[in-house]
Structure formats: structure tokens, C-alpha cells
Scaffold this active site. Sequence first.
Site, short mmCIF file in Angstrom:
data_model
loop_
_atom_site.label_atom_id
_atom_site.label_comp_id
_atom_site.label_asym_id
_atom_site.label_seq_id
_atom_site.Cartn_x
_atom_site.Cartn_y
_atom_site.Cartn_z
CG ASP A 119 -0.26 -0.39 2.52
OD1 ASP A 119 0.98 -0.37 2.57
OD2 ASP A 119 -0.97 -0.72 3.48
CG ASN A 132 -8.62 -0.86 11.66
OD1 ASN A 132 -7.66 -1.48 11.22
ND2 ASN A 132 -9.19 0.13 11.01
C1 GLP Z 1 -0.26 0.51 8.47
C2 GLP Z 1 -0.10 -0.32 7.19
C3 GLP Z 1 -0.34 -1.78 7.43
C4 GLP Z 1 0.39 -2.23 8.68
C5 GLP Z 1 -0.19 -1.50 9.85
C6 GLP Z 1 0.36 -1.93 11.20
O1 GLP Z 1 -1.53 1.05 8.61
N1 GLP Z 1 -0.94 0.11 6.14
O2 GLP Z 1 0.07 -2.51 6.29
O3 GLP Z 1 0.27 -3.61 8.84
O4 GLP Z 1 0.06 -0.13 9.66
O5 GLP Z 1 1.50 -1.21 11.47
P1 GLP Z 1 2.41 -1.41 12.75
O6 GLP Z 1 3.27 -2.57 12.45
O7 GLP Z 1 3.18 -0.14 12.84
O8 GLP Z 1 1.51 -1.64 13.90
#
Ligand code: GLP
Length: 237
Positions: A67, A136
Site C-alpha cells: 500500500d 483495527n
Molecule cells: C499501516 C499499514 C499496514 C500495517 C499497519 C500496522 O496502517 N498500512 O500494512 O500492517 O500499519 O503497522 P504497525 O506494524 O506499525 O503496527
Amino acid sequence: MEYLYAQDNLSLGQMAARWVAREILACPNLVLGLPTGSTPIGMYQHLTRLAQEGIISFAQARTFNLDEYVGLTADHPQSYAFFMREHFWSKVDLPKANGDIPRGDVSDLAAECRRYDDAIQSVGGIEVQILGLGPNGHIGFNEPSHNMEIHTHVVDLTAETIQANTRFFPGSEAVPRQAITMGVGSIMRAQRILLLVSGESKRDILTKTLYGPVSTAVPASILQLHTDLTVLTDIKI
Ligand code: GLP
């Protein structure tokens, strides 16, 4: 489902890197789906070390990121393209043309979504997909909704995600309101999936993901239906 338990975040990064290293050693021209976020940073550090020591090589690999934020250029420090350059692309021998990520700064986002799906398809689809887990339950930026999108698409970020990601920006108003994300179809079509989840704050959402009903309210719950899912976590549930 295979469940791998890491003692802490540090060993999670090492274990994830070894898992990916095994895949790349077995298949040097692997098509790899990659995540961003805090959780995979350790994995990238260890993969970088293994590559710099000549133990593994990404010279023949292809990578596709999940993404990108809409509206940020690849030079913006909070863009996922910037993250990937900083943590991975600039440090390993992956040819520049082999690391793809959706562009969030183009005027025709629909065309960019089509380009991305075509690029993934042209190499036969993602073989091994690494995922993080949003607070979420989102995967990539597939947010809780009344349906799941199969293809790469533009998504409105939920208030919860904007709040969670504010920590990377000067304030919540600076967080982009939209993102472009690989769809659930490309993720689920991967032959193998590695889900990385770290930290006590994700205990509830991980439990719902793995043991709750499969529901669009928790997009990651669809992973229960995947035939080759490995969950690597430092949360004991
Ligand atoms: C972002 C990304 C996700 C990722 C998520 C969790 O929103 N779009 O792909 O998995 O964060 O991130 P973190 O590992 O910082 O908790």
C-alpha cells in the site's frame, strides 16, 4: 495454520528474516509481497544483514508493496516508498525495477490501480506475502467495511487508522485521508502468507483475527481461510 512464538520484538524480527531467507534461498526469483509499519522493521534489518553478508540475494526477486498513502510523493518522509528505500531497497541487491509499490501521487489513481494489478499478474501473482496487522484488523489498508475489495483500489482511511498513524506525522490533520492498497484477492491468492504481529496492544485484534468469525468487520479474519498461513507473534494467546 502454523503458529510461531517469538520471545520479543527483537527475536520476531530475526525469526521473520530467517523465514523469508529460507523462501528466497529455495526460490531466488521469488515474487514477494511486502508490508510497512513498525512491526517489520526488525525483519528488514536482519534481511539486510543477511544480504550484505552474501548469505541471501534479491538479485532475481520481485517485490510488491501492499500500500501507499494517496497524495504523498515517493520523496515524502512518511510515504511508504520512502520507508522501503530507507529500510530495504537501498540496502540490498534488489534491482531498482524489481521493487514495485503503488504510486499515491498520480492524477489517475484508477489507472494506477490497474497498472499495479497488471504488474502483479504479469509475474504470475504474489508467491509469498508478508503482512502486518492494523490495530483495527486491516491488512494492507483493507479497512473494516461492509465488503472486501479483490483488486488494488483507493480506500478512505478510518478514523481509527488516521489516529493510529498520527504518530508518524506532525499531527492528525497531516495524515492522508486516503490510501491505495492491494486488494484482499491478491493477498489471498499468495501461495504462502506470513502474518507478523507484535505488542500487547494487538492481543484482542489478533484473537479476533485468528479465532473470531470471518467477517468484513475484521478484514484480517479472512486469513483463517488461507491454506498456508504462518502467524509469527510475540503475543501468547
Ligand atoms: C499501516 C499499514 C499496514 C500495517 C499497519 C500496522 O496502517 N498500512 O500494512 O500492517 O500499519 O503497522 P504497525 O506494524 O506499525 O503496527
